[in-house]
Design an enzyme around this catalytic site. Sequence first.
Site, PDB file in Angstrom:
ATOM      1  N   ASP A 101      52.000  56.550  31.582  1.00 29.22           N
ATOM      2  CA  ASP A 101      51.883  57.458  30.436  1.00 29.22           C
ATOM      3  C   ASP A 101      51.877  58.943  30.805  1.00 29.22           C
ATOM      4  O   ASP A 101      51.504  59.782  29.978  1.00 29.22           O
ATOM      5  CB  ASP A 101      50.626  57.116  29.636  1.00 29.22           C
ATOM      6  CG  ASP A 101      50.839  55.861  28.805  1.00 29.22           C
ATOM      7  OD1 ASP A 101      51.937  55.716  28.237  1.00 29.22           O
ATOM      8  OD2 ASP A 101      49.915  55.041  28.724  1.00 29.22           O
ATOM      9  N   ASP A 158      56.195  51.186  24.842  1.00 25.11           N
ATOM     10  CA  ASP A 158      55.713  52.568  24.733  1.00 25.11           C
ATOM     11  C   ASP A 158      56.377  53.472  25.774  1.00 25.11           C
ATOM     12  O   ASP A 158      56.492  54.682  25.576  1.00 25.11           O
ATOM     13  CB  ASP A 158      54.194  52.653  24.948  1.00 25.11           C
ATOM     14  CG  ASP A 158      53.412  51.464  24.418  1.00 25.11           C
ATOM     15  OD1 ASP A 158      53.992  50.375  24.306  1.00 25.11           O
ATOM     16  OD2 ASP A 158      52.230  51.627  24.134  1.00 25.11           O
TER      17      ASP A 158
END
Length: 381
Positions: A101, A158
Amino acid sequence: MSFDIVQAFRDQDWLKETEQKLDRKMRYAAGKAKQVSWIPYTTENRQWKENRIGWWTNGFWPAHMWQMYRMTGDELYREEAIRTEEMLDEALRDFRNLSHDVGFMWLIQSGVRYAMEKNRDSYDRTLYAAHMLASRFNPNGFIRAWNGEGREGWAIVDCMMNLPLLYWASEETGDPRFRQIAMQHADTTLRYFVRPDGSCNHIVIFDANTGEFLDNPGGQGYASGSAWSRGQSWALYGFVLSFLHTGEQRYLDAAKQTANYFISQITDDWIPRCDFRQPDEPALKDNAAGNVAACGLLELARLLPETEGGFYFSAAIRILRAQEASDANWELDDPAIFTRCTSAWHDLPGRHMTMTYGDYFFTEAVNKLRGDSLLFWYPNR
Ligand code: GLY
């Protein structure tokens, strides 16, 4: 001629009023954040609450401050963005605890600051994050999502939103390896995550040694084979961004396919359910999915001719306005705005909570409608 979202948005009163509400609320929220020495994640008892410094959402707070700075030009927001950008250096130092991330964490704030101010430290932070993301690449064609024994072969949808960090690194350095990794991961996502109807898996587990497909558990959605709405929104916006960075038609096609599925599944209230295949009860919603999807739909609309673009534009506006009317708290009694974000279907305390990134994407969408041309996911464009 491509669709012009700024020309198409006719309700200037709503836009002006929303800008004023955002400035009033975010000024209050920033004031509250300055009273603590950590980065806000959610709220509890109407006060900011943190998560650990390496938590994946921590770039959204400084990024939101930059969005507000671009909306208002007020130094207060810039100072808060820089204060929290510097706090995140602790997470860079503790790199073993970072995941895939790092795009969420550095591109949309350090990368944005570098684009605006040419600050060398911000450039270095962004490039460092890109190196970390590239180092998670498994040559079988995917980026490893999370740490921990047994998760060597886990990839998640994601990650499509973290690929712009890799494209940025190739564009800035001239070294194609970052882009090559991003495109291999995007192609794996196309092959193993996007289903023929445009819905997506959240997680796919590969054999880390051979790349063989092993499983697709439900992840943050309801179950294996369901359609977690935030995952759908990450796919939709992520493919738009991969198209913008590469010009590859297959990514634009995937963006339309996932967008069509998202729009087809929205109920009459235009507020996405947490999972499009969840049971009727509890009727869980996710404002974060709605705001992410709205941003992706607005960017998608811009890429298409008038006739096609209008469809995606209208859906984006309906979602934004419905969520704002129903779920935004503009009072100065809580620093967060959107009240029905959901972390994961099976996470009971994480149902209908506030989230800094749910709020961030609303402001990003409003700035798009105001005509701000700086795309935070492509700050060097
Ligand atoms: N895993 C990131 C998200 O909750 O959307």
